[in-house]
Design an enzyme around this catalytic site. Structure first.
Site, PDB file in Angstrom:
ATOM      1  N   PHE A 118       0.851  -1.189   0.000  1.00  0.00           N
ATOM      2  CA  PHE A 118       0.000   0.000   0.000  1.00  0.00           C
ATOM      3  C   PHE A 118       0.883   1.234   0.000  1.00  0.00           C
ATOM      4  O   PHE A 118       2.068   1.163   0.325  1.00  0.00           O
ATOM      5  CB  PHE A 118      -0.918  -0.023   1.242  1.00  0.00           C
ATOM      6  CG  PHE A 118      -2.384  -0.114   0.904  1.00  0.00           C
ATOM      7  CD1 PHE A 118      -2.860  -1.102   0.062  1.00  0.00           C
ATOM      8  CD2 PHE A 118      -3.298   0.794   1.435  1.00  0.00           C
ATOM      9  CE1 PHE A 118      -4.216  -1.180  -0.249  1.00  0.00           C
ATOM     10  CE2 PHE A 118      -4.647   0.723   1.133  1.00  0.00           C
ATOM     11  CZ  PHE A 118      -5.101  -0.263   0.287  1.00  0.00           C
ATOM     12  N   GLN A 232      -7.813  14.779   3.205  1.00  0.00           N
ATOM     13  CA  GLN A 232      -7.086  13.966   2.224  1.00  0.00           C
ATOM     14  C   GLN A 232      -7.851  13.821   0.916  1.00  0.00           C
ATOM     15  O   GLN A 232      -9.049  13.525   0.929  1.00  0.00           O
ATOM     16  CB  GLN A 232      -6.855  12.574   2.801  1.00  0.00           C
ATOM     17  CG  GLN A 232      -6.213  11.612   1.814  1.00  0.00           C
ATOM     18  CD  GLN A 232      -5.674  10.387   2.515  1.00  0.00           C
ATOM     19  OE1 GLN A 232      -6.401   9.442   2.740  1.00  0.00           O
ATOM     20  NE2 GLN A 232      -4.408  10.416   2.876  1.00  0.00           N
ATOM     21  N   ARG A 381      -2.731  10.796   6.004  1.00  0.00           N
ATOM     22  CA  ARG A 381      -2.892   9.414   6.463  1.00  0.00           C
ATOM     23  C   ARG A 381      -2.394   8.445   5.397  1.00  0.00           C
ATOM     24  O   ARG A 381      -2.610   8.655   4.202  1.00  0.00           O
ATOM     25  CB  ARG A 381      -4.374   9.145   6.720  1.00  0.00           C
ATOM     26  CG  ARG A 381      -4.684   7.679   6.866  1.00  0.00           C
ATOM     27  CD  ARG A 381      -6.120   7.440   7.222  1.00  0.00           C
ATOM     28  NE  ARG A 381      -7.044   7.519   6.108  1.00  0.00           N
ATOM     29  CZ  ARG A 381      -7.334   6.516   5.270  1.00  0.00           C
ATOM     30  NH1 ARG A 381      -6.706   5.363   5.370  1.00  0.00           N
ATOM     31  NH2 ARG A 381      -8.230   6.678   4.320  1.00  0.00           N
TER      32      ARG A 381
END
Ligand code: FAD
Length: 567
Positions: A118, A232, A381
């Site tokens: 990720f 975000q 994040r």
């Protein structure tokens, strides 16, 4: 109504984990969950990609320390290092606990839990259930809560915290089925109402209900919000709808390609390429578009996410939902053609200021999940860290509330408070000469935020945003609810959500205007450099006569020193 020991607001992953854990700590507690949607329809169910934990199944040399470092670096050094340590150290245990209660994690050939790469992570540590991770987690938690005897009040819309001085007495909520406003006296309250990225209405990956209700309710009750300016943008929203294509698509090997056929991420993150952190990848896509290397369409400019080289078998087994969504919403089968994408408002790093145990400054009020800001994500994040956050801090907060609930004496909620709220709601329905429509205000809110407080920000634009928001709030005074019925009055609920979004949007814009630096998701084109001397601080925002008042709070450091952030 008899007072509850704990009332949790929110049936998402954070709320359900908190309720489950509180029951485990003390099965004699009287615990209720209030939710405006059925728990298994909470936004957690939309989470696709997975949750991070250094299990070292896929990469044998992965460690909790590496996870901690990746998270702190990803946060652009704004996360509190003690909180990040808790997040990452608890991660392996929480994944196994979910395994034990029946979450069907995808497996590798040796039957250990599978892990995929990720963004911003040094090792493949994202645990997943195909591309339906949140859905399966939520089902497992809901089953446990029902089994353990948690009371559910589904389709209740929470409107207010009832506060007596510095202590909460419980909540006031509307039964959406009947329109009746009811008091929920409680020794403790846990706010787990999810994020606020839906305020970017016209282009957001979020569910319609992610309107930041809990943050707005806490804010108006005098509880400070933290780091609200950090919103975000996820790099890969579908072109037309803004719906999410999980980072897992790039984790499985997908490419981002511009109109010149180039994998342009080599120019921005030569090491990590497509798996750079989200802030960086979103900015890179927008820069390519601004410089004329995007694709054009009536639905606006876009970029290609190319999965065709992965082959049909992998796409069908690991990314079935992505394939379905691409075919349904874009008319494109990713086995044969690239997916048209563009960044989309996705996640709220900011939220209700809490300590590491979930407490807020108000006695008896706790917060967890995306509604809270502990802070583990700082200015940006990492993908896969939010599901982890809601589970780890949902559990911790449930435990804290369970241990502390009986220390608080229950208090009645004055009936005058309930009738005042009822009257306020009825006021929105009264015919008047001049009125505003909810839909137009919501549309304009989304537009001004996207244009002025979006991915790229600068002083004059943010000031325009601040001015627009003040005008929208003024116009909101005249908003009119045309549906006057009691039963499922969705028009009234949307107006309540709009009120919450408008209050919170002001905190986002105020924080963005004040912060004269670029850090994580907050990019000021007029202050392009991170300024640690002046701005290595959390922003606190408190309600003062209806306007945001800003303050600061130090960042908790640990063993990781400030460094330049490159990928
Ligand atoms: C499309 C998508 C994909 C994602 N994928 C991932 C991923 O793969 N990995 C990852 O780590 N993160 C992912 N995220 C982020 C992550 O899913 C969320 O941050 C997380 O699920 C939030 O959980 P929560 O419990 O805090 O809130 P939610 O799941 O949003 O639940 C909020 C709850 O609060 C209730 N509520 C809200 N307001 C009120 C009110 N006024 N009255 C009563 N109830 C109320 C709602 O009914 C709901 O039950 C994704 C997010 C999106 C949008």
């Amino acid at each position: 109504m008899k007072p509850f020991d704990i009332v949790v607001v929110g049936g998402g992953g954070a709320g359900l984990y908190a309720a489950m854990e509180a029951m485990k700590v003390n099965p004699s507690l009287n615990i209720a969950v209030l939710s405006k949607v059925y728990p298994n329809r909470s936004h957690t169910s939309a989470a696709q990609g997975g949750a991070n934990a250094a299990l070292a199944n896929k990469a044998k040399d992965d460690t909790v320390d590496m996870h901690i470092f990746d998270t702190i670096k990803g946060s652009d050094y704004l996360a509190d290092q003690d909180a990040v340590e808790i997040l990452c150290s608890e991660a392996p245990r929480i994944i196994r606990e979910l395994d034990n209660i029946g979450t069907p994690w995808s497996r590798m050939d040796d039957r250990t839990i599978a892990q995929r790469p990720f963004g911003g992570a040094g090792r493949p540590r994202c645990c997943y259930c195909a591309d339906k991770t949140g859905h399966t987690i939520l089902q497992s938690l809901y089953e446990q809560c029902l089994k353990k005897g948690v009371f559910f009040f589904n389709e209740y819309f929470v409107l207010n915290i009832s506060a007596g001085g510095s202590k909460s007495r419980g909540l006031v909520a509307m039964n959406m089925r009947t329109g009746k406003v009811e008091a929920f006296p409680a020794r403790t309250v846990i706010l787990a109402t999810g994020g606020y990225a839906k305020m970017y209405w016209n282009r957001s990956s979020n569910a319609a209900g992610n309107t930041g209700d809990g943050q707005a309710i806490a804010y108006r009750a005098g509880i400070p919000l933290k780091d609200m300016e950090f919103v975000q943008f996820h790099p890969t929203g579908l072109r037309k709808s803004g719906l999410l294509v999980t980072e897992g698509a790039r984790g499985e090997g997908g490419y981002l390609v511009n109109s010149e056929g180039e994998r342009f991420m080599k120019n921005y993150a030569p090491e990590k390429m497509e798996l750079g952190p989200r802030d960086l990848v979103s900015r890179s896509i927008e820069t390519e578009i601004l410089e004329g290397r995007g694709f054009d369409s009536p639905a606006g400019p876009y970029m290609h996410l190319d999965l065709t080289h992965l082959g049909g078998d992998l796409i069908k087994s690991r990314l079935p939902q992505i394939r379905e969504m691409s075919m349904y919403f874009e008319g494109v089968d990713p086995i044969d053609e690239p997916i048209p994408i563009r960044p989309t408002a996705h996640y709220s790093m900011g939220g209700i200021d809490t300590d590491n145990d979930g407490r807020t400054v108000m006695e008896g009020v706790y917060a967890a999940g995306e509604a809270a800001c502990v802070s583990v994500h700082g200015a940006n994040r990492l993908g896969g860290n939010s599901l982890l956050d809601i589970l780890v801090f949902g559990r911790i907060t449930g435990r804290t509330a369970a241990e502390e609930a009986r220390q608080f004496e229950p208090d009645e909620i004055p009936s005058s408070e309930v009738s005042a709220i009822e009257e306020e709601l009825r006021e929105y329905m009264r015919p008047s000469g001049h009125y505003e429509r909810y839909g137009a205000l919501r549309e304009e809110l989304g537009q001004t935020l996207a244009q002025n407080v979006g991915i790229f920000r600068e002083k004059s634009k943010i000031e325009k945003g601040v001015k627009d928001l003040a005008e929208l709030k003024e116009r909101f005074q005249h908003v009119r609810v045309f549906d006057t019925s009691d039963v499922y009055n969705t028009n009234l609920m949307q107006v309540m959500e709009l009120r919450n979004m408008l209050d919170l949007a002001q905190t986002v814009a105020a924080g963005a205007l004040a912060r004269e630096e670029s850090r994580g998701s907050h990019t000021r084109t007029d202050f392009p450099v991170r300024d640690d001397e002046k701005w290595h601080k959390h922003t606190l925002c408190t309600w003062e006569d209806g306007s945001p008042k800003l303050d600061q709070k130090p960042v908790t450091m640990g063993k990781y020193e400030l460094q330049e952030r490159t990928y």
